[in-house]
Scaffold this active site. Structure first.
Site, mmCIF file in Angstrom:
data_model
loop_
_atom_site.group_PDB
_atom_site.id
_atom_site.type_symbol
_atom_site.label_atom_id
_atom_site.label_comp_id
_atom_site.label_asym_id
_atom_site.label_seq_id
_atom_site.Cartn_x
_atom_site.Cartn_y
_atom_site.Cartn_z
ATOM 1 N N HIS A 19 -3.101 -3.152 2.572
ATOM 2 C CA HIS A 19 -1.911 -3.250 1.917
ATOM 3 C C HIS A 19 -1.610 -2.247 0.751
ATOM 4 O O HIS A 19 -2.527 -1.922 -0.091
ATOM 5 C CB HIS A 19 -1.270 -4.580 1.499
ATOM 6 N N GLY A 172 3.645 -11.397 4.870
ATOM 7 C CA GLY A 172 4.108 -12.428 4.129
ATOM 8 C C GLY A 172 3.557 -13.681 5.048
ATOM 9 O O GLY A 172 2.655 -13.782 5.480
ATOM 10 N N GLU A 202 -3.519 -16.045 10.663
ATOM 11 C CA GLU A 202 -3.990 -16.105 9.259
ATOM 12 C C GLU A 202 -4.178 -17.284 8.492
ATOM 13 O O GLU A 202 -5.020 -17.925 8.144
ATOM 14 C CB GLU A 202 -3.348 -14.941 8.405
HETATM 15 O O1 NOS Z 1 -2.969 -10.973 3.573
HETATM 16 C C1 NOS Z 1 -1.811 -10.758 3.708
HETATM 17 N N1 NOS Z 1 -1.129 -11.521 4.455
HETATM 18 C C2 NOS Z 1 0.169 -11.348 4.630
HETATM 19 N N2 NOS Z 1 0.958 -10.457 3.921
HETATM 20 C C3 NOS Z 1 0.235 -9.731 3.004
HETATM 21 C C4 NOS Z 1 -0.983 -10.034 2.854
HETATM 22 N N3 NOS Z 1 -1.503 -8.939 1.834
HETATM 23 C C5 NOS Z 1 -0.489 -8.499 1.511
HETATM 24 N N4 NOS Z 1 0.752 -8.787 1.977
HETATM 25 C C6 NOS Z 1 2.011 -8.543 1.732
HETATM 26 O O2 NOS Z 1 2.687 -9.481 1.138
HETATM 27 C C7 NOS Z 1 4.175 -9.089 1.032
HETATM 28 C C8 NOS Z 1 4.958 -10.278 1.298
HETATM 29 O O3 NOS Z 1 6.130 -9.949 0.910
HETATM 30 C C9 NOS Z 1 4.334 -8.078 2.195
HETATM 31 O O4 NOS Z 1 4.380 -6.835 1.527
HETATM 32 C C10 NOS Z 1 3.016 -7.920 2.890
HETATM 33 O O5 NOS Z 1 2.694 -6.806 3.524
#
Ligand code: NOS
Length: 341
Positions: A19, A172, A202
């Site tokens: 990310h 998210g 997840e």
């Molecule tokens: O491991 C993860 N799982 C889900 N979302 C994630 C993860 N790492 C980063 N984000 C980020 O969390 C934000 C939520 O608004 C999103 O930008 C998503 O890309």
């Protein structure tokens, strides 16, 4: 450094699940926090960040993640962040990365979509020229923001269509964010030639993964570790060779898995389900892609050839054209052959 660690350090790699904001190094986060001194809970002292990035559970992780998103206020912040993330990936010999960015979150904070897309594309060109790394984008919907975020993410993807955009995702929280509601948006994104790579399984069970497959046309699954609880799903993923984007330390730090030793990766391998190894949000989880390769090597008792196989899997599961994939696979083989047995 052990023999295997130095092999990993020099091994050409690809990363498919990492990310954008989650990759901001402590130095970058501290620099951004210092620009907004007093207006943000994020520490402007890099040393204090390790304690700040300690998460009680997944929801707490997302809450903290969004305080870092708040630090990114203009397209110059976006450009610097993206270029520095590319520098760190290239330092680890990552030749290719599909970086998950969340345009909705930045547009909502006042950065116009055209300026956001221009900034990431400038950084992508700079990274290719300066670091020899190829970046592509996955635009993901922040699930907690629901259908308005889906609408806006799709609009930006289709109207701005930055050259590096290859896939469409959904991140998210999963709890309280059922996947089927996003079907119309994924249908349109796929019809426009974008690959579908939603997070699923997840923090919730196999049903979320089935929904991602059936309703969102998932070609890869973000995390998907809950699949091990459903033998039929594991058989389906193996039969259709649908890869899971695995980030071992992420799952432990968000408490999705109790410990590295209990990570289901060995069961995923035993079932013949394809997977890639990724770092997800490396500084937030106190890890690097290199470290994640070492964790996987430990869990799977891999030798150098086995570790090279992890890199080759990421290349073949990527959305790179086959000709470019072949060049990377040859580079990995050449590196491995030269490595003293
Ligand atoms: O491991 C993860 N799982 C889900 N979302 C994630 C993860 N790492 C980063 N984000 C980020 O969390 C934000 C939520 O608004 C999103 O930008 C998503 O890309």
């Amino acid at each position: 450094m052990t023999e295997l660690a130095s092999f990993i350090a020099g091994l050409p790699k690809a990363e498919l699940h990492v990310h954008h904001v989650g990759s901001a190094s402590p130095r970058i986060v501290a620099e951004l926090a210092a620009r907004h001194e007093g207006q943000s809970p994020v520490p402007s002292d890099p040393a204090a960040l390790a304690d700040y990035f300690a998460f009680k559970d997944f929801k707490h992780f997302i809450d903290i993640y969004l305080t870092v998103v708040d630090l990114i206020r203009d397209d110059e912040d976006v450009r610097m962040l993206t270029y520095e993330v590319a520098r760190e990936l290239a330092r680890q010999q990552v030749r290719y990365a599909e970086l998950t960015v969340t345009p909705f979150s930045h547009v909502k904070r006042g950065i116009p979509a055209p300026a956001f897309c221009a900034a990431i594309e400038d950084a992508r060109a700079g990274a290719a020229a300066d670091f020899g790394i190829e970046l592509r984008w996955c635009f993901d919907i922040p699930g907690e923001a629901g259908l308005p975020a889906a609408e806006e993410t799709l609009r930006i993807a289709l109207e701005e269509r930055p050259d590096g955009l290859v896939s469409f995702g959904l991140g998210g929280p999963e709890i309280g964010v059922p996947r089927p509601q996003f079907k119309p948006y994924f249908d349109k994104a796929r019809a426009a030639g974008l690959h579908s790579v939603p997070h699923a399984g997840e923090t919730t069970g196999p049903t979320t993964i089935w929904d991602a497959l059936r309703d969102l046309g998932a070609e890869r699954i973000g995390h998907g570790i809950a699949a091990v609880g459903d033998p039929q799903l594991m058989a389906y993923l193996a039969e259709h060779q649908i890869p899971l984007e695995i980030s071992p330390t992420s799952n432990v730090r968000t408490r999705a898995v109790a410990s590295v030793a209990e990570h289901p990766l060995p069961q995923i391998v035993a079932a013949g389900v394809p997977f890639s190894i990724n770092s997800d949000d490396p500084p937030m989880f106190g890890t690097t892609l290199e470290e994640e390769y070492a964790v996987a090597a430990h869990l799977l008792e891999l030798d150098a050839a086995g570790v090279a196989g992890l890199a080759k899997a990421a290349v073949t599961q990527s959305f790179l054209p086959t000709t470019t994939q072949q060049k990377l696979l040859t580079e990995i083989d050449d590196y491995t052959e030269k490595w003293p047995a």
